[in-house]
Design a protein around this motif. Structure first.
Motif, PDB file in Angstrom:
ATOM      1  N   UNK A 141       8.488  16.774   1.859  1.00 44.73           N
ATOM      2  CA  UNK A 141       7.349  15.866   1.722  1.00 44.73           C
ATOM      3  C   UNK A 141       6.999  15.703   0.255  1.00 44.73           C
ATOM      4  N   UNK A 142       6.352  14.574  -0.050  1.00 40.63           N
ATOM      5  CA  UNK A 142       5.959  14.273  -1.420  1.00 40.63           C
ATOM      6  C   UNK A 142       4.594  13.597  -1.399  1.00 40.63           C
ATOM      7  N   UNK A 143       3.771  13.927  -2.387  1.00 38.91           N
ATOM      8  CA  UNK A 143       2.429  13.356  -2.443  1.00 38.91           C
ATOM      9  C   UNK A 143       2.464  11.884  -2.847  1.00 38.91           C
ATOM     10  N   UNK A 144       1.315  11.255  -2.789  1.00 39.47           N
ATOM     11  CA  UNK A 144       1.220   9.825  -3.075  1.00 39.47           C
ATOM     12  C   UNK A 144       1.730   9.479  -4.470  1.00 39.47           C
ATOM     13  N   UNK A 145       1.399  10.315  -5.415  1.00 37.31           N
ATOM     14  CA  UNK A 145       1.803  10.036  -6.794  1.00 37.31           C
ATOM     15  C   UNK A 145       3.197  10.548  -7.122  1.00 37.31           C
ATOM     16  N   UNK A 146       3.704  11.415  -6.270  1.00 31.12           N
ATOM     17  CA  UNK A 146       4.990  12.035  -6.538  1.00 31.12           C
ATOM     18  C   UNK A 146       4.894  13.299  -7.362  1.00 31.12           C
ATOM     19  N   UNK A 147       3.685  13.753  -7.644  1.00 30.23           N
ATOM     20  CA  UNK A 147       3.504  14.904  -8.527  1.00 30.23           C
ATOM     21  C   UNK A 147       3.805  16.227  -7.850  1.00 30.23           C
ATOM     22  N   UNK A 148       3.742  16.256  -6.520  1.00 30.28           N
ATOM     23  CA  UNK A 148       4.000  17.504  -5.792  1.00 30.28           C
ATOM     24  C   UNK A 148       4.957  17.258  -4.644  1.00 30.28           C
ATOM     25  N   UNK A 149       5.792  18.260  -4.401  1.00 33.75           N
ATOM     26  CA  UNK A 149       6.749  18.186  -3.306  1.00 33.75           C
ATOM     27  C   UNK A 149       6.756  19.508  -2.541  1.00 33.75           C
TER      28      UNK A 149
ATOM     29  N   UNK B  87      -2.515  11.339   4.905  1.00 31.37           N
ATOM     30  CA  UNK B  87      -3.092  12.582   4.413  1.00 31.37           C
ATOM     31  C   UNK B  87      -3.161  12.583   2.897  1.00 31.37           C
ATOM     32  N   UNK B  88      -4.208  13.226   2.371  1.00 31.38           N
ATOM     33  CA  UNK B  88      -4.380  13.274   0.924  1.00 31.38           C
ATOM     34  C   UNK B  88      -3.310  14.140   0.281  1.00 31.38           C
ATOM     35  N   UNK B  89      -3.015  15.281   0.895  1.00 28.35           N
ATOM     36  CA  UNK B  89      -2.017  16.173   0.336  1.00 28.35           C
ATOM     37  C   UNK B  89      -0.719  16.109   1.105  1.00 28.35           C
ATOM     38  N   UNK B  90       0.034  17.195   1.037  1.00 35.04           N
ATOM     39  CA  UNK B  90       1.304  17.285   1.736  1.00 35.04           C
ATOM     40  C   UNK B  90       1.071  17.803   3.150  1.00 35.04           C
TER      41      UNK B  90
ATOM     42  N   UNK C 227       1.799  11.831  10.559  1.00 39.21           N
ATOM     43  CA  UNK C 227       2.500  10.668  10.012  1.00 39.21           C
ATOM     44  C   UNK C 227       2.303   9.482  10.950  1.00 39.21           C
ATOM     45  N   UNK C 228       1.701   8.425  10.420  1.00 39.01           N
ATOM     46  CA  UNK C 228       1.335   7.282  11.261  1.00 39.01           C
ATOM     47  C   UNK C 228       2.479   6.293  11.439  1.00 39.01           C
ATOM     48  N   UNK C 229       3.387   6.278  10.479  1.00 36.95           N
ATOM     49  CA  UNK C 229       4.469   5.286  10.507  1.00 36.95           C
ATOM     50  C   UNK C 229       5.808   5.983  10.333  1.00 36.95           C
ATOM     51  N   UNK C 230       6.803   5.456  11.056  1.00 38.32           N
ATOM     52  CA  UNK C 230       8.148   6.024  11.035  1.00 38.32           C
ATOM     53  C   UNK C 230       9.186   4.930  10.910  1.00 38.32           C
ATOM     54  N   UNK C 231      10.313   5.283  10.286  1.00 38.81           N
ATOM     55  CA  UNK C 231      11.457   4.398  10.299  1.00 38.81           C
ATOM     56  C   UNK C 231      12.269   4.600  11.555  1.00 38.81           C
TER      57      UNK C 231
ATOM     58  N   UNK D 166       0.807  -1.215   0.000  1.00 36.62           N
ATOM     59  CA  UNK D 166       0.000   0.000   0.000  1.00 36.62           C
ATOM     60  C   UNK D 166       0.842   1.268   0.000  1.00 36.62           C
ATOM     61  N   UNK D 167       2.090   1.150  -0.384  1.00 38.55           N
ATOM     62  CA  UNK D 167       3.007   2.292  -0.322  1.00 38.55           C
ATOM     63  C   UNK D 167       2.453   3.493  -1.078  1.00 38.55           C
ATOM     64  N   UNK D 168       1.866   3.265  -2.223  1.00 35.93           N
ATOM     65  CA  UNK D 168       1.400   4.368  -3.066  1.00 35.93           C
ATOM     66  C   UNK D 168       0.189   5.095  -2.486  1.00 35.93           C
ATOM     67  N   UNK D 169      -0.383   4.584  -1.414  1.00 39.25           N
ATOM     68  CA  UNK D 169      -1.520   5.254  -0.775  1.00 39.25           C
ATOM     69  C   UNK D 169      -1.083   6.208   0.332  1.00 39.25           C
TER      70      UNK D 169
END
Length: 124
Positions: free
Chosen positions: A50-58, A101-104, A111-115, A28-31
């Motif tokens: 930060x970067x959006x799900x599709x990578x179109x915006x940063x 989140x839908x946007x940035x 952020x729900x998950x962290x490394x 589900x990475x792309x979500x």
């Protein structure tokens, strides 16, 4: 659920470059929107990029704009942070996060998950 693992940190001289990667498990990475944050000793965790799900915006923090580039490859379930012209002030532990989140967003609470983080040290 997503598990994140950062890599690529290390010691670099001021003015040099470093490339970080954040590998995600699951399909589900792309979500997820992805973000990079950093935390220096004695300081709070701060937003880097930060970067959006599709990578179109940063979006970037002013302190790294023009020097760092965030990107992602959804086919490889990986986000990246290319760091150029690094400065001693860039020294910190760098964390990647995944946000539903839908946007940035620059808010770490979104952020729900962290490394686990990767250390970046810039010598002068």
């Amino acid at each position: 659920q997503v598990q994140l693992v950062e890599s690529g940190g290390g010691l670099v001289q001021a003015g040099g470059s470093l490339s970080l990667a954040c590998a995600a498990s699951g399909r589900s990475f792309s979500t997820y929107a992805m973000g990079w944050f950093r935390q220096a000793p004695g300081k709070e965790r701060e937003f880097v990029a930060a970067i959006t799900r599709s990578g179109s915006s940063t979006y970037y923090a002013d302190s790294v704009k023009g020097r760092f580039t965030i990107s992602r490859d959804n086919a490889k379930n990986t986000a990246y942070l290319q760091m150029n012209s690094v400065k001693p002030d860039d020294t910190a532990v760098y964390y990647c996060g995944a946000s539903g989140s839908i946007g940035l967003t620059t808010n770490p609470d979104k952020y729900a998950y962290w490394g686990q983080g990767t250390q970046v040290t810039v010598s002068s």
